[in-house]
Design an enzyme around this catalytic site. Structure first.
Site, PDB file in Angstrom:
ATOM      1  N   HIS A   1       0.842  -1.217   0.000  1.00  0.00           N
ATOM      2  CA  HIS A   1       0.000   0.000   0.000  1.00  0.00           C
ATOM      3  C   HIS A   1       0.870   1.256   0.000  1.00  0.00           C
ATOM      4  CE1 HIS A   1      -2.625   2.969   2.411  1.00  0.00           C
ATOM      5  NE2 HIS A   1      -2.934   3.053   1.132  1.00  0.00           N
TER       6      HIS A   1
ATOM      7  N   VAL B   1       5.575   2.730   2.257  1.00  0.00           N
ATOM      8  CA  VAL B   1       4.733   1.669   1.675  1.00  0.00           C
ATOM      9  C   VAL B   1       4.416   0.697   2.801  1.00  0.00           C
ATOM     10  CG1 VAL B   1       4.473  -0.130  -0.080  1.00  0.00           C
ATOM     11  CG2 VAL B   1       6.012   1.772  -0.513  1.00  0.00           C
ATOM     12  N   GLU B   2       3.124   0.388   2.977  1.00  0.00           N
ATOM     13  CA  GLU B   2       2.747  -0.612   3.976  1.00  0.00           C
ATOM     14  C   GLU B   2       2.688  -1.977   3.302  1.00  0.00           C
ATOM     15  OE1 GLU B   2      -0.053   1.626   7.182  1.00  0.00           O
ATOM     16  OE2 GLU B   2      -0.956   1.337   5.218  1.00  0.00           O
ATOM     17  N   VAL B   3       3.488  -2.886   3.806  1.00  0.00           N
ATOM     18  CA  VAL B   3       3.452  -4.259   3.295  1.00  0.00           C
ATOM     19  C   VAL B   3       2.544  -5.042   4.243  1.00  0.00           C
ATOM     20  CG1 VAL B   3       4.813  -6.351   2.912  1.00  0.00           C
ATOM     21  CG2 VAL B   3       5.719  -4.108   2.219  1.00  0.00           C
TER      22      VAL B   3
ATOM     23  N   ALA C   1      -0.989   3.238   8.855  1.00  0.00           N
ATOM     24  CA  ALA C   1      -0.739   4.679   8.729  1.00  0.00           C
ATOM     25  C   ALA C   1      -2.056   5.464   8.650  1.00  0.00           C
ATOM     26  CB  ALA C   1       0.116   4.961   7.501  1.00  0.00           C
TER      27      ALA C   1
END
Ligand code: NAD
Length: 302
Positions: A141, A152-154, A191
């Site tokens: 994301h 970036v959210e993994v 986030a």
């Protein structure tokens, strides 16, 4: 799969997010195959890449980077699955579309290729039922625009393999991102939950006549320093009082009703009514580039 073995990337959907990812992948010297079913998508992408390339140059291109190192292959990547080493999916945030697309991509792609979805809220557990290889599906994301915003959210699902999570984190790092691993699939990921907490209180302060929208921004950007004694000291010192504040915040939390919206909108208009959003967006991007350039070489937490 390791970052060094990723040469050709597939980008599915070239709207706001897919177009920006494409620019970033090209800037890092990758070859990119892109697809999008919308009429005019190819021309729109070309114009968008033209518009951001100068910024990407300022941030530093890989030696082999070229703005033209991509191919728009039409409505789907289907005929090219065998050429891809990684896929970033950026179709609209609708469950039906994600289920169908991820299923199709999974069915056609080599099993060692990671499929990352840019989904900003739907967790990948919701769309792996049709997948033969759910262990290579996860969320990557980004934040808008991905070619500038470092985070970036993994977000893996319960079937994503540890090996693929590690590979994905390392690929995003290689791209110059600051990936974080969201270890559990919670709604909104992490986030945006942090953001929602802050926004909810900001809206509530405006709604309840405590601050103007302009002063919310001032309070946020001018305060919030940290002490030198650490987290535990801070919480022992402020924690008991904070419990009372939190109780009050919950009692007066923002309600998202039309009346509340109108009050907040009025205050936001007072602050921003005279401002051109396009111009502000441009200025934000220019500032981000300067900020990111300053951060290069700085130490932890950037
Ligand atoms: N916009 C943001 O701020 C933001 C931030 C982070 C993540 N995201 C996520 O990224 C994804 C894309 O969002 P966006 O803002 O770029 O949307 P967008 O509407 O700008 O772009 C979506 C693109 O997908 C295309 N598309 C439609 N059906 C398709 C299909 N079957 N196959 C391939 N492409 C298809 C559309 O033609 C369009 O160009 C969503 O999951 C969204 O939640 C958005």
């Amino acid at each position: 799969m390791t970052s060094s073995s990723i040469r050709t990337v597939g980008v599915v959907g070239t709207g706001v997010i897919g177009g920006s990812w494409t620019g970033l992948f090209l800037a890092k010297g990758l070859h990119v195959l892109v697809s999008d079913p919308a009429p005019g998508a190819e021309e729109k992408l070309a114009a968008y890449l033209d518009s951001i390339w100068r910024t990407l140059e300022q941030l530093g291109l890989a030696g082999n980077a070229s703005k033209d190192n991509y191919r728009f292959v039409g409505e789907t990547l289907e005929a090219h699955y065998g050429e891809l080493d990684f896929v970033q999916e950026n179709a609209p945030e609708r469950l039906g579309i994600k289920i169908q697309l991820i299923g199709e991509i999974d069915a056609g792609m080599r099993p060692d290729v990671i499929i990352a979805s840019s989904s900003s809220g739907i967790t990948s557990s919701h769309f792996i039922d049709n997948c033969q290889h759910p262990e290579r599906v996860l969320i990557g994301h980004p934040f808008n625009p991905p070619h500038l915003m470092p985070l970036v959210e993994v977000v893996p699902n319960q079937k994503t393999s540890a090996e693929n999570i590690k590979a994905e984190l390392s690929f995003y790092k290689w791209l110059g991102k600051n990936p974080v691993l969201v270890k559990k699939e919670v709604p909104g990921f992490a986030a945006n939950r942090l953001q929602a907490g802050l926004c909810s209180e900001a809206y509530s302060l405006v709604r309840n006549g405590v601050l103007s929208a302009e002063d919310v921004v001032m309070a946020k950007i001018s305060g919030g320093g940290g002490g030198k004694y650490g987290f535990q000291h801070l919480m022992r010192h402020l924690g008991p009082a904070m419990e009372g504040w939190l109780e009050d915040m919950r009692a007066h939390s923002y309600d998202f009703g039309e009346d509340s919206l109108a009050v907040c909108e009025g205050s936001v208009q007072e602050m921003l009514g005279h401002v051109d959003p396009e111009e502000v967006g441009k200025q934000r991007d220019e500032l981000l580039v300067k900020l990111l350039s300053l951060k290069v070489g700085a130490s932890a937490l950037v």
